[in-house]
Design a protein around this motif. Structure first.
Motif, PDB file in Angstrom:
ATOM      1  N   UNK A   1       2.657  -9.130   7.912  1.00 15.10           N
ATOM      2  CA  UNK A   1       2.249  -8.258   6.811  1.00 15.10           C
ATOM      3  C   UNK A   1       0.991  -8.841   6.171  1.00 15.10           C
ATOM      4  N   UNK A   2       0.127  -7.958   5.691  1.00 13.19           N
ATOM      5  CA  UNK A   2      -1.103  -8.412   5.044  1.00 13.19           C
ATOM      6  C   UNK A   2      -0.803  -8.837   3.602  1.00 13.19           C
ATOM      7  N   UNK A   3      -1.050 -10.114   3.262  1.00 13.94           N
ATOM      8  CA  UNK A   3      -0.635 -10.604   1.939  1.00 13.94           C
ATOM      9  C   UNK A   3      -1.416 -10.007   0.769  1.00 13.94           C
ATOM     10  N   UNK A   4      -2.583  -9.427   1.024  1.00 11.01           N
ATOM     11  CA  UNK A   4      -3.381  -8.936  -0.106  1.00 11.01           C
ATOM     12  C   UNK A   4      -3.298  -7.420  -0.282  1.00 11.01           C
ATOM     13  N   UNK A   5      -2.480  -6.745   0.523  1.00 14.42           N
ATOM     14  CA  UNK A   5      -2.291  -5.302   0.338  1.00 14.42           C
ATOM     15  C   UNK A   5      -0.876  -5.034  -0.158  1.00 14.42           C
ATOM     16  N   UNK A   6      -0.731  -3.979  -0.980  1.00 11.29           N
ATOM     17  CA  UNK A   6       0.611  -3.648  -1.459  1.00 11.29           C
ATOM     18  C   UNK A   6       1.456  -3.149  -0.288  1.00 11.29           C
ATOM     19  N   UNK A   7       2.774  -3.243  -0.468  1.00 10.59           N
ATOM     20  CA  UNK A   7       3.706  -2.755   0.543  1.00 10.59           C
ATOM     21  C   UNK A   7       3.466  -1.267   0.781  1.00 10.59           C
ATOM     22  N   UNK A   8       3.210  -0.527  -0.301  1.00 12.05           N
ATOM     23  CA  UNK A   8       2.993   0.914  -0.187  1.00 12.05           C
ATOM     24  C   UNK A   8       1.831   1.244   0.733  1.00 12.05           C
ATOM     25  N   UNK A   9       0.738   0.526   0.537  1.00 17.00           N
ATOM     26  CA  UNK A   9      -0.460   0.781   1.331  1.00 17.00           C
ATOM     27  C   UNK A   9      -0.203   0.486   2.815  1.00 17.00           C
ATOM     28  N   UNK A  10       0.527  -0.591   3.075  1.00 19.02           N
ATOM     29  CA  UNK A  10       0.788  -0.962   4.463  1.00 19.02           C
ATOM     30  C   UNK A  10       1.765  -0.006   5.131  1.00 19.02           C
ATOM     31  N   UNK A  11       2.710   0.479   4.323  1.00 20.37           N
ATOM     32  CA  UNK A  11       3.695   1.415   4.840  1.00 20.37           C
ATOM     33  C   UNK A  11       3.060   2.786   5.088  1.00 20.37           C
ATOM     34  N   UNK A  12       2.081   3.125   4.258  1.00 21.65           N
ATOM     35  CA  UNK A  12       1.430   4.433   4.375  1.00 21.65           C
ATOM     36  C   UNK A  12       0.450   4.473   5.543  1.00 21.65           C
ATOM     37  N   UNK A  13      -0.005   3.294   5.967  1.00 24.02           N
ATOM     38  CA  UNK A  13      -1.068   3.245   6.980  1.00 24.02           C
ATOM     39  C   UNK A  13      -0.753   4.030   8.249  1.00 24.02           C
ATOM     40  N   UNK A  14       0.429   3.817   8.874  1.00 26.66           N
ATOM     41  CA  UNK A  14       0.688   4.616  10.079  1.00 26.66           C
ATOM     42  C   UNK A  14       0.697   6.114   9.810  1.00 26.66           C
ATOM     43  N   UNK A  15       1.191   6.511   8.636  1.00 26.02           N
ATOM     44  CA  UNK A  15       1.238   7.942   8.314  1.00 26.02           C
ATOM     45  C   UNK A  15      -0.168   8.507   8.121  1.00 26.02           C
ATOM     46  N   UNK A  16      -1.046   7.696   7.509  1.00 30.52           N
ATOM     47  CA  UNK A  16      -2.423   8.144   7.312  1.00 30.52           C
ATOM     48  C   UNK A  16      -3.149   8.207   8.642  1.00 30.52           C
ATOM     49  N   UNK A  17      -2.867   7.228   9.483  1.00 31.28           N
ATOM     50  CA  UNK A  17      -3.538   7.121  10.784  1.00 31.28           C
ATOM     51  C   UNK A  17      -3.104   8.234  11.743  1.00 31.28           C
TER      52      UNK A  17
END
Lengths: 328, 320
Positions: free
Chosen positions: A107-123
């Motif tokens: 997991x990327x330590x400087x991004x919120x969980x929300x942003x990382x979780x949303x990434x596949x959906x945005x992509x």
């Protein structure tokens, strides 16, 4: 799993090599397997046996310098091995997603969980961040994280190891995959947390009907969770078969040796454990015969001169051993 | 049998970091009133989840940390009363084997220097260094010429053998092994477990074996202590602990271990979610996760009681 259902994914005669300083080493040699919908396929083997490459090469997640030499990966009517990098990105994280071993580092330590979780959906789904958020909240709840809305705004360091692995699983599930490849997903976790995570994966699997490729060296997990087993050794599949049959009567001497070297509850404490003498061969070594022959307690003349093909030993079962072949 | 190591009601607290501008945080009890004894030539297993205090207890035994209260007595000498040369001498009696032989061996040192380092640190004069190193390597099943090579030339299992040879150098009575096999492949794990048992027979060593692999613990250990939140919640001989498990936490742990026999389905013992802030200050340490907790468990911390000879449990419902 009956043979009537079409396989979800079929790997055919896949070979991968990695070049170091211009010298290629063959790390995967003619590997074939199938995964059926809803099935849990366990991929076991020692470190360096090619079990991780064998699974991740499906979506061409290879270490630097590695390339697919030959073979094909059939999925959804396409050969993944022949797709361009651009085309593969549409598959990774969508139809086939991954869960890795170290939730601390993946997991990327400087991004919120929300942003990382949303990434596949945005992509993959073309959603905006705000459009993806409600789905993210549902995903977190699905993997058993309470107070999801607050949690989405937090960072990985606010989560324990088990919680991070739940987030990784939520990310893998985001786009409703039909196959999840999990590489030692619970190795870094405590046993009780491990059991919770595996229970969670099992229930999500049932709910979504997805298949799971589980890479692990823990034969206990394989016995408890898998439908089908592949045993890797020196870049080859030495034995394959339904889990129950595999544990009841392993065909290959290597499988037998592995199972025998586990301390069992029935063992008398203090009595020496059975071990496999010697070390696995390095990738560059090209033995004329079977790669396991130097360590095999049952090896005979032929094993040292000719590599055995895979012999069928039962329904969906095979073993790369001369002893499994027709009696001479 | 005389105990080689006695841990008597030891407590160790740390101050939690309160953040950059905080003047000091709360106290956190890492090891909470632990009493254990290690008999000569036996293996004591310490199991528990991460954060249960296993590693802090190991540091207290090695004399790296001093207890806030209680005593650690090694071969009759109390560690916290020693200092300087005497402490260094006492420490020779306990040596350590770490989890990951890829990071616990200095990549820039030859194996000979690695295995002899404890003796050099102790200021020991060796008549013949090569002979000493060869003898140590032989004990762990490595050839003498391994001493001229560097760690990267060895496999994981061989490196762990080097680490064990280093631990043997000072001729310790106790080897403290922290997850010594969990980073190794299955077939290699069995080799290392066999080696540990052979050395125990040959040299009369005692082990403290910290692990979360309960099958390995059952196989290697004579006695087992189960830790939870800094407390020993159950202690018994390995045979008794696995046969007559009393503490609900030990049961939970055992139920979480996947059995390598598909016909024996393991089902995680149901428990209540422990996601909150932990148990109430006076309550039993396991009360917030315990499936059998009742009013009495919240009111007072249960005593550490001997329910059968040699079988100790910290649970007010252990009798039932």
């Amino acid at each position: 799993m009956t043979d009537k259902t079409a396989p979800l994914l079929e790997v055919r005669d896949l070979s991968v090599s990695v070049s170091r300083d211009g010298v290629p080493s063959r790390i995967l040699r003619g590997v074939s397997y199938r995964i059926y919908p809803g099935e849990t396929l366990a991929i076991v083997g020692e470190s360096g046996s090619g079990k991780t490459i064998g699974a991740l090469s499906v979506v061409r997640l290879l270490p630097p310098g590695a390339k697919i030499d030959s073979g094909s990966v059939l999925y959804g009517g396409k050969d993944l091995a022949a797709l361009t990098e651009e085309e593969l990105r549409g598959v990774r994280g969508a139809g086939i997603s991954m869960v890795f071993q170290e939730p601390m580092t993946s997991l990327n330590p400087v991004l919120t969980i929300g942003l990382q979780l949303a990434e596949p959906l945005m992509e993959h789904k073309g959603l905006s961040y705000s459009q993806a958020l409600p789905a993210c909240e549902k995903l977190l709840e699905k993997v058993g994280i309470t107070d999801a809305r607050t949690r989405l705004a937090q960072y990985p360091h606010n989560f324990s190891g088990g919680m991070r692995q739940r987030v990784m699983i939520a990310m893998a599930l985001a786009c409703g995959p039909d196959l999840v490849i999990a590489d030692e997903p619970t190795t870094a976790l405590d046993v009780t947390v491990q059991a919770q995570i595996l229970d969670l994966v099992d229930s999500l699997k049932k709910e979504n009907g997805m298949a799971l490729a589980l890479i692990t060296h823990n034969l206990g997990i394989v016995a408890q969770r898998a439908d089908y087993v592949l045993v890797f050794y020196a870049g080859r599949v030495m034995e394959r078969g339904p889990a129950e049959a595999f544990f009841k009567s392993p065909s290959h001497p290597y499988s037998r040796a592995l199972l025998n070297s586990l301390p069992k509850m029935s063992d008398k404490p203090g009595e020496p454990l059975k071990t496999i003498e010697g070390l696995p061969p390095s990738f560059d070594e090209d033995l004329p015969g079977c790669t396991f022959a130097p360590r095999c307690p049952e090896a005979f003349e032929k094993c040292r001169s000719a590599e055995p093909p895979e012999f069928k030993t039962g329904e969906r079962r095979g073993s790369k051993c001369w002893l499994s072949g027709p009696k001479i | 049998m005389p105990a080689i190591l006695n841990i008597d009601n030891v407590t160790r607290r740390y101050r939690k970091e309160g953040g950059l501008f905080s003047s000091g945080g709360q106290l956190f009890t890492a090891v909470d009133g632990v009493s254990l004894a290690l008999e000569k030539n036996t293996t004591l297993g310490i199991v528990g989840e991460s954060g249960s205090g296993k590693t802090t207890l190991a540091k207290l035994i090695l004399g790296i940390e001093k207890p806030d209260s209680g005593r650690v007595t090694l071969e009759g000498r109390e560690l916290s009363s020693l200092s300087g040369a005497e402490l260094r001498k006492a420490r020779r009696g306990v040596q350590m084997v770490f989890q990951d032989p890829y990071s616990s061996l200095n990549p820039r040192m030859k194996v000979k220097d690695i295995v002899l380092e404890p003796l050099r640190v102790a200021g020991e004069k060796m008549a013949d260094e090569e002979k000493t190193a060869a003898g140590l390597l032989e004990k762990v099943g490595l050839k003498a010429d391994a001493m001229w090579r560097y760690p990267h030339e060895f496999s994981g299992g061989q490196r762990q053998r080097v680490a064990i040879a280093r631990a043997l150098a000072t001729g310790p009575g106790i080897i403290l092994a922290d997850e010594p096999i969990s980073s190794l492949d299955i077939s290699i794990q069995a080799q290392i477990m066999n080696l540990l048992n052979e050395l125990k027979k040959e040299l009369g060593i005692s082990y403290i074996f910290i692990s979360h692999d309960l099958a390995a613990v059952r196989y290697l250990c004579d006695f087992v202590a189960v830790m939870y939140r800094g407390c020993v919640v159950e202690y018994a001989s390995a045979a008794e602990l696995f046969r007559d498990t009393r503490h609900p936490y030990t049961r939970l742990l055992l139920s979480a271990v996947p059995d390598p026999d598909p016909s024996k389905k393991t089902v995680l013992e149901e428990r209540r979610g422990g996601s909150g802030g932990g148990p109430a200050p006076l309550a039993c340490v396991f009360s917030d996760r315990c499936p059998r907790a009742e009013q009495a468990c919240l009111a007072a911390r249960p005593e550490y009681e001997e329910i059968n000879p040699g079988h100790f449990v910290r649970c007010c419902r252990a009798q039932t």
